[in-house]
Enzyme design. Structure first.
Site, short mmCIF file in Angstrom:
data_model
loop_
_atom_site.label_atom_id
_atom_site.label_comp_id
_atom_site.label_asym_id
_atom_site.label_seq_id
_atom_site.Cartn_x
_atom_site.Cartn_y
_atom_site.Cartn_z
N LYS A 2 0.81 -1.25 0.24
CA LYS A 2 -0.19 0.11 -0.09
C LYS A 2 0.47 1.23 0.08
CE LYS A 2 -3.92 -0.76 -0.97
NZ LYS A 2 -3.75 -1.65 -2.62
N HIS A 43 7.26 -7.46 -2.61
CA HIS A 43 7.05 -6.46 -0.92
C HIS A 43 7.50 -7.46 0.10
CE1 HIS A 43 3.34 -4.44 -1.84
NE2 HIS A 43 2.05 -5.52 -2.83
N SER A 77 -3.90 2.83 4.32
CA SER A 77 -4.69 2.70 3.50
C SER A 77 -4.58 0.42 3.20
CB SER A 77 -3.50 2.76 1.99
OG SER A 77 -4.14 2.06 1.20
P1 A3P Z 1 -5.64 4.84 -1.01
O1 A3P Z 1 -5.65 3.42 -0.57
O2 A3P Z 1 -4.42 5.65 0.12
O3 A3P Z 1 -5.91 5.84 -1.89
P2 A3P Z 1 -0.06 0.25 -3.77
O4 A3P Z 1 -0.18 -0.63 -5.09
O5 A3P Z 1 0.89 0.00 -3.37
O6 A3P Z 1 -1.44 -1.36 -3.40
O7 A3P Z 1 -1.18 1.17 -3.07
C1 A3P Z 1 -2.42 1.57 -3.33
C2 A3P Z 1 -2.13 3.26 -2.97
O8 A3P Z 1 -1.94 3.40 -3.79
C3 A3P Z 1 -3.55 3.10 -2.76
O9 A3P Z 1 -3.65 4.82 -1.39
C4 A3P Z 1 -4.33 4.04 -4.20
O10 A3P Z 1 -5.01 4.49 -3.98
C5 A3P Z 1 -2.89 4.75 -3.96
N1 A3P Z 1 -2.43 4.83 -5.40
C6 A3P Z 1 -2.28 3.89 -6.65
N2 A3P Z 1 -2.67 4.58 -7.71
C7 A3P Z 1 -2.15 6.52 -7.78
C8 A3P Z 1 -1.72 6.89 -8.23
N3 A3P Z 1 -1.65 7.23 -10.03
N4 A3P Z 1 -1.96 7.64 -7.79
C9 A3P Z 1 -1.51 8.49 -6.43
N5 A3P Z 1 -1.82 7.71 -5.30
C10 A3P Z 1 -1.96 6.05 -5.83
#
Ligand code: A3P
Length: 299
Positions: A48, A112, A142
């Site tokens: 996340k 991860h 998140s």
């Molecule tokens: P939130 O839950 O705070 O919205 P991962 O890809 O490591 O699982 O992380 C997911 C997190 O990154 C989520 O955070 C998601 O919304 C955010 N995320 C994904 N794409 C993004 C982007 N283009 N810009 C900003 N945040 C992004």
């Protein structure tokens, strides 16, 4: 019965004291023996922290801004998720290892894993690694919502309970604190580009340029702007190849909380009570006393 009810929550196991989903433990020997190739690129994060976002930026760079090529498959299939596998189930099957082995070079692989559990061949082959870290509070929020919407994760319990689990490292992939510190230390010994989610939000162009330099790639202004546009939260949220709506049907319930949830810095303020914040900060100070790493929790 809907699929939602029939898919059981993940069971937890441990490798070297780090909690993982059962599938990671059952394939651990093969994960550890994974044969990296010198031109592999590893994208490593705590869950996340902005993995999917970084994966899309990297793919856009590698495809020289060709949006169609980036839509050839979902994030999950374009970049093998090294330690992840799912046995045949209504939600499909997956093996990050098999996907990686079958993939022609150059490969981009997602993990991860905490740094001490990265298969040694990545270091032997001197592979490049992009690590992305996100401040603990937003990462925790998140992760909490991700547990709520994803049956492939253990039940988070209440917000209060999940915060406790996060602080004690009793969550999948272990302690956030050890993860970010471990990788921070490793960057002095290996080819690791250490990035921050907060910097990417504040100045995505600048961070994309850092990635370009690290990958020894060059793109013109037009392509750079295209990458910027197509990796924005708004576009990625609507893109079925990046928003995880095509995979994990019945496992991820986007009506509980979408994978592309908010994508901001500072959302933790909507969740932490004053008392929780105080407790978290005191504990954070102790756990992060032995590192030069500094995070921003707001922009
Ligand atoms: P939130 O839950 O705070 O919205 P991962 O890809 O490591 O699982 O992380 C997911 C997190 O990154 C989520 O955070 C998601 O919304 C955010 N995320 C994904 N794409 C993004 C982007 N283009 N810009 C900003 N945040 C992004």
């Amino acid at each position: 019965l809907s699929l939602q009810q029939t898919v059981p929550r993940a069971e937890i196991c441990e490798v070297e004291g780090i909690p993982f989903a059962k599938s990671t433990c059952s394939t651990w020997d093969q994960v550890w023996k994974f044969k990296a190739r010198p031109d592999d690129l590893l994208i490593a994060t705590y869950a996340k922290a902005g993995t999917t976002w970084t994966q899309e930026i990297v793919d856009m760079i590698q495809q020289n801004g060709d949006v169609e090529k980036c839509r050839r498959a979902t994030t999950y299939r374009r970049h093998p998720f090294l330690e992840w596998s799912i046995q045949e189930s209504p939600a499909g099957s997956y093996s990050g290892l098999e996907l990686a082995e079958a993939m022609p070079s150059p490969r981009t692989i997602k993990t991860h894993l905490p740094v001490q559990l990265v298969p040694p061949s990545f270091w032997e082959q001197n592979c490049k690694v992009i690590y992305v870290a996100r401040n603990a509070k937003d990462n925790l929020v998140s992760y909490y919502h991700f547990h709520r919407m994803n049956k492939g994760m253990p039940d988070p319990g209440t917000w209060e309970e999940f915060m406790e689990k996060f602080m004690t490292g009793k969550v999948l992939w272990g302690s956030w604190y050890d993860h970010v510190k471990g990788w921070w230390k490793a960057k002095d010994k290996h080819r690791i580009l250490y990035l921050f989610y907060e910097d990417m939000k504040e100045n995505p162009k600048q961070e994309i340029q850092k990635i370009l330099k690290f990958l020894e790639k060059d793109v013109n202004q037009e392509v750079l702007n295209k990458i910027l546009h197509n990796t924005s939260f708004e576009i990625m949220k609507e893109n079925p190849m990046t928003n995880y709506t095509k995979e994990f049907q019945g496992v991820m319930d986007h009506s509980v909380s979408p994978f592309m949830r908010k994508g901001v810095v500072g959302d933790w303020k909507n969740y932490f009570t004053v008392a929780q914040n105080k407790k978290f900060d005191e504990d954070y100070k102790k756990k992060m006393a032995d590192t030069s790493l500094v995070f921003r929790t707001e922009l």
